[in-house]
Design an enzyme around this catalytic site. Structure first.
Site, short mmCIF file in Angstrom:
data_model
loop_
_atom_site.label_atom_id
_atom_site.label_comp_id
_atom_site.label_asym_id
_atom_site.label_seq_id
_atom_site.Cartn_x
_atom_site.Cartn_y
_atom_site.Cartn_z
CE1 TYR A 87 20.12 -14.99 7.91
CE2 TYR A 87 21.81 -14.77 6.23
CZ TYR A 87 20.84 -14.21 7.05
OH TYR A 87 20.60 -12.87 6.99
CG PHE A 139 -2.09 -3.40 -7.91
CD1 PHE A 139 -3.41 -3.81 -7.90
CD2 PHE A 139 -1.29 -3.73 -6.82
CE1 PHE A 139 -3.92 -4.54 -6.83
CE2 PHE A 139 -1.80 -4.47 -5.76
CZ PHE A 139 -3.12 -4.88 -5.76
CB THR A 140 -3.35 -0.52 -4.20
OG1 THR A 140 -3.13 -1.94 -4.13
CG2 THR A 140 -4.81 -0.28 -4.59
CG ASP A 230 2.46 -6.90 -11.34
OD1 ASP A 230 2.56 -8.11 -11.08
OD2 ASP A 230 1.85 -6.10 -10.62
CE LYS A 273 -2.07 -11.13 -5.69
NZ LYS A 273 -1.20 -10.47 -4.72
NE ARG A 397 -9.07 -3.17 -5.00
CZ ARG A 397 -7.91 -3.42 -4.39
NH1 ARG A 397 -7.12 -4.38 -4.82
NH2 ARG A 397 -7.51 -2.72 -3.37
CG PHE A 464 -7.64 -0.28 -0.11
CD1 PHE A 464 -6.63 0.48 -0.65
CD2 PHE A 464 -7.48 -1.65 -0.05
CE1 PHE A 464 -5.46 -0.10 -1.12
CE2 PHE A 464 -6.31 -2.25 -0.52
CZ PHE A 464 -5.30 -1.47 -1.05
N1 F0G Z 1 0.67 -6.61 -8.35
C1 F0G Z 1 -0.60 -6.99 -8.52
C2 F0G Z 1 -1.21 -6.94 -9.88
C3 F0G Z 1 -1.36 -7.44 -7.42
O1 F0G Z 1 -2.61 -7.82 -7.62
C4 F0G Z 1 -0.76 -7.46 -6.15
C5 F0G Z 1 -1.51 -7.88 -4.98
C6 F0G Z 1 0.57 -7.05 -6.02
C7 F0G Z 1 1.25 -6.62 -7.14
C8 F0G Z 1 1.26 -7.01 -4.67
O2 F0G Z 1 1.56 -8.29 -4.27
O3 F0G Z 1 0.15 -8.67 -2.23
O4 F0G Z 1 2.10 -10.14 -2.76
O5 F0G Z 1 2.45 -7.82 -1.98
N2 F0G Z 1 -2.75 -8.03 -5.00
C9 F0G Z 1 -3.60 -8.53 -3.93
C10 F0G Z 1 -5.03 -8.48 -4.38
C11 F0G Z 1 -3.38 -7.87 -2.61
O6 F0G Z 1 -5.88 -8.81 -3.56
O7 F0G Z 1 -5.30 -8.17 -5.54
P1 F0G Z 1 1.56 -8.75 -2.72
#
Ligand code: F0G
Length: 472
Positions: A87, A139-140, A230, A273, A397, A464
């Site tokens: 843990y 970014f979303t 990021d 990624k 997108r 989305f």
């Molecule tokens: N920042 C960027 C630039 C991203 O592309 C993503 C995720 C995140 C943050 C968030 O990270 O998914 O690990 O919580 N992108 C994915 C995509 C979902 O398909 O582009 P996460």
């Protein structure tokens, strides 16, 4: 190849063609199946024309995302067996901490279950209600966490980023004049931090130059403003610097990555990624007081500060993935494969975002379907048509991803209306890329007969992912 080099047509006399190839061979395979056109039509209808709602078994080549879809190496799988599932104080945490310190250069590490877990923590700690958070395009999940923490997102990316045809080599750059104007208008105290993304996902995987981050550091230092990175696809950003920026051709990806990070105060990461794992994330900072707050908050939302929602084995896989992802031949093959697909489409005059970015090909749905208005969801339509044609899964997108303005409640109408063909790392072959390109070509040929979509169900957050659509 130099212009005078013999080509395939002149084979026989002298042959000097040289290709790159992936720096790995395949040890284990996973079967793929393509279901019938009728079964695809039914699956898509059941999914409300949203590729996020398809079952993966109904998908042939899955280009939904490069997130968590990488193939891990034999070393990473071996590392999984060395998970220390204590843990507290797992040895894998210390490996991960050392890898981040070594390759990204930050002092302190907080693990998180994935990128958005890290975004949540940083946003809660570093944003005060009503403060601005300028960034190089949204970014979303990043913007949503900033807004949920009371921040106001301000787009300060260069204008070229919004133009899919601009050939600017660093379309991810921050427009320093826009940022300076925001600071002058709102005052430095009303800026939480600059949210800088290495390769800008929503702009088409476009990089930020070293010169830009250096100048950003100088500007923010004059005003005492922090810069958080990021780092999700920062390794790919380093490749573009090596390729395009003078003075970097002879530097390794690892050296460029570390230099870039050195101009920032910390970073959050979706390890799913660049770091070549199926799950995981982290947050790393230099400031001791900030770290204290983050490591306290992580306990509330993710888990103890030495696991942050991850199993020990996951942290080991990330630590090894970090070492692997900064290898020059890996990055060259990874981006080389994306370019292979993009070059085919470009040759066939199919409209895509140029220059070709790091992680995906972005089809320009506005030019693909000029007869569809943005509110007819051209990019969502294109993703649906690709699936119907060949079982290939892409992602919207555009207007659906952009969501609504929290103040006015209106749709955001982004300039970019794109369909993303995202390439997982170390997963598909060049033959798969050929099949994908040919399917895009077939859908392009049929473009004039294509009708748009209407949204029939709209979730409140990140719509989305779970929205449903119907044919108009
Ligand atoms: N920042 C960027 C630039 C991203 O592309 C993503 C995720 C995140 C943050 C968030 O990270 O998914 O690990 O919580 N992108 C994915 C995509 C979902 O398909 O582009 P996460």
């Amino acid at each position: 190849m130099s212009p005078s080099a013999p080509t395939l047509q002149t084979m026989g006399q002298q042959f000097s063609r040289r290709s790159w190839a992936e720096p790995w061979k395949i040890k284990m395979v996973e079967p793929l199946h393509m279901i019938s056109p009728a079964a695809r039509a039914q699956a898509l209808q059941e999914a409300g024309y949203n590729t996020f709602l398809l079952k993966s078994e109904a998908v042939y080549i899955d280009l939904l995302t490069d997130s968590g879809t990488s193939a891990m190496s034999d070393r990473q799988w071996a590392g999984m067996m060395l998970g220390d599932e204590a843990y507290a104080g797992s040895r894998n945490f210390y490996h991960l901490e050392a890898a981040v310190q070594n390759y990204y250069g930050y002092n302190y590490l907080v693990p998180a279950h994935q990128g958005r877990g890290a975004e949540h923590l940083l946003s809660q700690v570093a944003i005060q209600r009503g403060q601005y958070v300028p960034g190089n395009m949204y970014f979303t999940t990043t913007r949503l966490h900033q807004e949920l923490a009371g921040g106001i997102f301000a787009d300060v990316i260069v204008d070229e980023a919004h133009d899919p045809q601009s050939l600017h080599p660093f379309k991810g750059n921050i427009d320093l004049d826009k940022l300076a104007a925001l600071i002058a208008r709102e005052g430095a105290a009303n800026i939480a931090y600059v949210s800088l993304a290495g390769t800008v996902n929503m702009a088409g995987g476009q990089p930020v130059s070293m010169a830009n981050v250096k100048a950003l550091r100088a500007l923010t230092d004059r005003h005492g403003i922090k810069v958080y990175l990021d780092a999700t696809r920062m390794v790919e950003n380093a490749f573009f610097i090596q390729e395009r920026e003078s003075g970097y051709a002879d530097k390794s990806i690892a050296a460029i990555l570390k230099e870039f990070c050195s101009y920032t105060d910390g970073a959050w990461m979706s390890a799913k990624k660049d770091n070549l794992v199926n799950i995981g994330g982290w947050l790393a900072v230099n400031d001791t007081a900030l770290y204290e707050e983050l490591r306290n908050l992580v306990v509330v939302y993710e888990g103890l500060h030495t696991y942050g929602g991850l199993a020990g084995r996951d942290m080991e896989a990330i630590a090894i993935g970090i070492e692997e992802c900064v290898q020059d031949d890996h990055v060259r093959a990874r981006i080389g494969q994306v370019r292979y697909l993009g070059d085919l489409l470009t040759t066939w005059q199919i409209p895509i975002v140029q220059p070709i970015g790091g992680h995906a090909i972005f089809l320009d749905a506005r030019r693909f379907y000029p007869h569809l208005a943005q509110i007819q969801f051209p990019a969502q339509t294109l993703a649906a048509e690709l699936y119907l044609d060949s079982g290939i899964r892409a992602m919207e997108r555009g207007i659906a991803s952009a969501g609504r303005d929290p103040k006015t409640g209106d749709h955001h109408y982004p300039k970019l209306e794109l369909t993303r063909l995202t390439i997982p790392r170390r997963v598909y072959t060049q033959a798969h890329m050929d099949v994908v390109a040919e399917s895009v070509h077939a859908v392009y040929e049929a473009r004039e007969q294509t009708r748009g979509l209407k949204m029939t169900h709209e979730p409140k957050y990140l719509r989305f992912f779970q929205a449903r659509f119907a044919r108009e």
